[in-house]
Design an enzyme around this catalytic site. Sequence first.
Site, PDB file in Angstrom:
ATOM      1  N   HIS A  16      -1.873  -4.032   5.309  1.00 19.06           N
ATOM      2  CA  HIS A  16      -1.632  -3.654   6.056  1.00 19.06           C
ATOM      3  C   HIS A  16      -3.068  -2.927   7.345  1.00 19.06           C
ATOM      4  CE1 HIS A  16      -2.556   0.816   6.536  1.00 19.06           C
ATOM      5  NE2 HIS A  16      -2.256   0.764   4.580  1.00 19.06           N
TER       6      HIS A  16
ATOM      7  N   ASP B 209       0.447   3.591   1.850  1.00 17.36           N
ATOM      8  CA  ASP B 209      -0.076   4.516   2.754  1.00 17.36           C
ATOM      9  C   ASP B 209       1.532   4.603   3.675  1.00 17.36           C
ATOM     10  OD1 ASP B 209       0.397   4.058   5.976  1.00 17.36           O
ATOM     11  OD2 ASP B 209      -1.893   4.426   6.021  1.00 17.36           O
TER      12      ASP B 209
ATOM     13  N   ARG C  97       2.463   4.822   6.526  1.00 17.76           N
ATOM     14  CA  ARG C  97       3.487   4.348   7.481  1.00 17.76           C
ATOM     15  C   ARG C  97       4.099   3.067   7.770  1.00 17.76           C
ATOM     16  NH1 ARG C  97      -2.096   4.689  10.287  1.00 17.76           N
ATOM     17  NH2 ARG C  97      -2.560   4.027   7.914  1.00 17.76           N
TER      18      ARG C  97
ATOM     19  N   CYS D   6      -6.300  -0.455   7.259  1.00 16.66           N
ATOM     20  CA  CYS D   6      -6.260   0.592   6.285  1.00 16.66           C
ATOM     21  C   CYS D   6      -7.017   1.405   5.437  1.00 16.66           C
ATOM     22  CB  CYS D   6      -5.869  -0.550   4.703  1.00 16.66           C
ATOM     23  SG  CYS D   6      -5.822   0.306   3.058  1.00 16.66           S
TER      24      CYS D   6
ATOM     25  N   CYS E  45       0.937  -1.506  -0.169  1.00 16.46           N
ATOM     26  CA  CYS E  45      -0.048   0.232  -0.013  1.00 16.46           C
ATOM     27  C   CYS E  45       0.523   0.840   0.101  1.00 16.46           C
ATOM     28  CB  CYS E  45      -0.615  -0.299   1.328  1.00 16.46           C
ATOM     29  SG  CYS E  45      -1.685   1.549   1.630  1.00 16.46           S
TER      30      CYS E  45
END
Length: 213
Positions: free
Chosen positions: A98, A44, A46, A101, A42
């Site tokens: 993750h 993302d 993080r 999400c 992803c």
Amino acid sequence: MKRLDQLLERNEEWAREMIAADGEYFSRLVAQQNPEYLWIGCSDSRVPANQIVDLAPGEVFVHRNVANLVVHTDLNCLSVLQYAVDVLRVKHILVVGHYGCGGIKASLNDLRLGLVDNWLRHVQDVRDKHREQLATIDDEKAKVDRLCELNVVEQVVNIAQTTVMKDAWQRGQPVMVHGWCYGLQDGLVRDLDMSIGRERDLRDAYIAAVGVQ
């Protein structure tokens, strides 16, 4: 512009620290790229691929998009996959979602976010396919997390069905596809038991991972 200057200063400091610790660090990176792993994850911020599995730059080939999707018409993702398999000869392809999400949560609850809604339609297809299973989960967080897992499983299936993987397996190339989920809350990766190294193993692995016939 001040914030950008800070980034450049931090880059210089980082480069100095790397050279101080290992004088040949950058010369080795320039010399070769020979990763054994392709990470499809992803976007993302993080979820940094290399750090999660404690590998150095050059050891993981990475493709990222919102909700870690593998879409059969996405030439960007397919090009990365083809290059990784045919040119870099990676041994393992990791589809890594993750928990928590935002894209998965939006897809589950039909939240409108803008243009990205069209991309997340693919996740909603996964949601609709597994609607009965998701309906048995009352807790909202647990339901989002399960959709994260199911989405990863479906992307493993999508990879296995590409011409890239079919051709590789047909010529006997040793390359496996795995489905994982990463926990932001504890930093641990969960193996979803969705790993395949041959096309004929796909159905049994899928049934086991999804938990239905």
